[in-house]
Design an enzyme around this catalytic site. Sequence first.
Site, PDB file in Angstrom:
ATOM      1  CG  PHE A 108      -0.296  -0.440   2.491  1.00  0.00           C
ATOM      2  CD1 PHE A 108       0.560   0.395   3.180  1.00  0.00           C
ATOM      3  CD2 PHE A 108      -0.540  -1.714   2.998  1.00  0.00           C
ATOM      4  CE1 PHE A 108       1.155  -0.017   4.359  1.00  0.00           C
ATOM      5  CE2 PHE A 108       0.061  -2.132   4.181  1.00  0.00           C
ATOM      6  CZ  PHE A 108       0.916  -1.283   4.873  1.00  0.00           C
ATOM      7  CE  LYS A 168      -3.901   3.499   2.300  1.00  0.00           C
ATOM      8  NZ  LYS A 168      -4.531   2.323   1.673  1.00  0.00           N
ATOM      9  CG  ASP A 176      -4.200  -8.887   0.967  1.00  0.00           C
ATOM     10  OD1 ASP A 176      -3.705 -10.032   0.819  1.00  0.00           O
ATOM     11  OD2 ASP A 176      -3.524  -7.843   0.872  1.00  0.00           O
TER      12      ASP A 176
HETATM   13  C1  PIT Z   1      -1.370   2.196  11.741  1.00  0.00           C
HETATM   14  C2  PIT Z   1      -0.113   1.747  12.148  1.00  0.00           C
HETATM   15  C3  PIT Z   1       0.659   1.027  11.247  1.00  0.00           C
HETATM   16  C4  PIT Z   1       0.210   0.740   9.970  1.00  0.00           C
HETATM   17  C5  PIT Z   1      -1.047   1.183   9.580  1.00  0.00           C
HETATM   18  C6  PIT Z   1      -1.832   1.915  10.465  1.00  0.00           C
HETATM   19  C7  PIT Z   1      -1.492   0.838   8.234  1.00  0.00           C
HETATM   20  C8  PIT Z   1      -2.757   0.895   7.865  1.00  0.00           C
HETATM   21  C9  PIT Z   1      -3.293   0.618   6.562  1.00  0.00           C
HETATM   22  C10 PIT Z   1      -4.634   0.871   6.355  1.00  0.00           C
HETATM   23  C11 PIT Z   1      -5.213   0.632   5.141  1.00  0.00           C
HETATM   24  C12 PIT Z   1      -4.432   0.132   4.097  1.00  0.00           C
HETATM   25  C13 PIT Z   1      -3.117  -0.123   4.310  1.00  0.00           C
HETATM   26  C14 PIT Z   1      -2.542   0.118   5.539  1.00  0.00           C
HETATM   27  O1  PIT Z   1      -5.021  -0.097   2.878  1.00  0.00           O
HETATM   28  O2  PIT Z   1       1.864   0.582  11.664  1.00  0.00           O
HETATM   29  O3  PIT Z   1      -2.114   2.901  12.628  1.00  0.00           O
HETATM   30  O4  PIT Z   1      -6.505   0.893   4.882  1.00  0.00           O
END
Ligand code: PIT
Length: 341
Positions: A43, A61, A153
């Site tokens: 992602f 993200k 997934d």
């Molecule tokens: C957090 C801490 C961390 C990683 C994430 C969130 C990642 C989240 C995420 C959410 C999604 C996605 C990919 C990754 O498609 O270490 O709070 O909706």
Amino acid sequence: MDPTVSVEEPLGEQFQHRMVNPKPGELLEETYIVKDPLGSGRFGKVWLVEDKQTGKRFAAKQCACRRPSQRKEFEMEIELMNALDHPKLLQLYEAFFGKNDVTFILELVTGGELFDRIADEAFDLTETLAVKYIRQICEAVSYMHNKMILHLDLKPENILCVSPDRLDSIKIIDFGFARRYTPNTPLKIMFGTPEFVAPEVVNFDPLGKGTDMWSIGVVTYVLLSGLSPFMGDDEQETLSNVTACEVDFDDDSFEDVSEEAKDFICQLLSIRESKRPGCDQCLKHTWLSKPDSHRKSLSAAVVNLKKFVARRKWVRSINAVRAMTRLQAGLKKNDGATFSK
Ligand code: PIT
């Protein structure tokens, strides 16, 4: 104990669910202070950020988003996250579409990936604890399935610990492959991670709720033994092991694993999608409904899990290099339909 009641104690404050309307612009650095990296994956990169005005912390993200088809996919992810208000499913706070990228501001969890925690500390893994994790996954996925949404997934990387001092509490992330499911409209996809995808994905047959249940079966197998049930020498071999659907518990690591746990896994790893139990049935399975009955340490699993985690990280970094090479080669073709993750 009523097997349908969650075994988990309530956590403090809960993240308020929001209906997110993506905004235009690259507001990230105006609104948030970008702090430490939290991780990366298919992602893109995830950073810890702090709202300049309120001091509230989130995860951000950021992903490349250049083509209209990519934008459509992110819009679908936002739409699905808007529909998912559950304490075990990571929540969305806001989203921005920039010129060439998209930024998701997400609920912050600080415990890191569950399997990393199990592998890297003096972690005492027991079936009792494994039951706690798998119950939480089944509760979250049950909620999704009741809303007719498939995750598609489910794998260790997408299971995070809420905080370093609450290693028994997890959340599911990454709804980038999630899809709405209508029973009479066949849903076929060709993506996922070979070790965790169900035979119907490999065969390009219609998917269903059972497709997620298969992945929960694989995650349970790995959690209890540290071994990956269908892992082959290469991607092709892994995929053909999946379609052959031969599961065994012959390795010594299974010596300390209960018969109830093996039965649970076997039911989930049935070749026929419709034969696999749903989440609510799973929550009533003897293995998940007697959460306190197996306190033996699964030390062989922890040793194997260290190798499992190291190998997955290697695969992920190789894929990151491959993705970079593809970018550099200027390949514009949409190759979302691959298995390389
Ligand atoms: C957090 C801490 C961390 C990683 C994430 C969130 C990642 C989240 C995420 C959410 C999604 C996605 C990919 C990754 O498609 O270490 O709070 O909706």
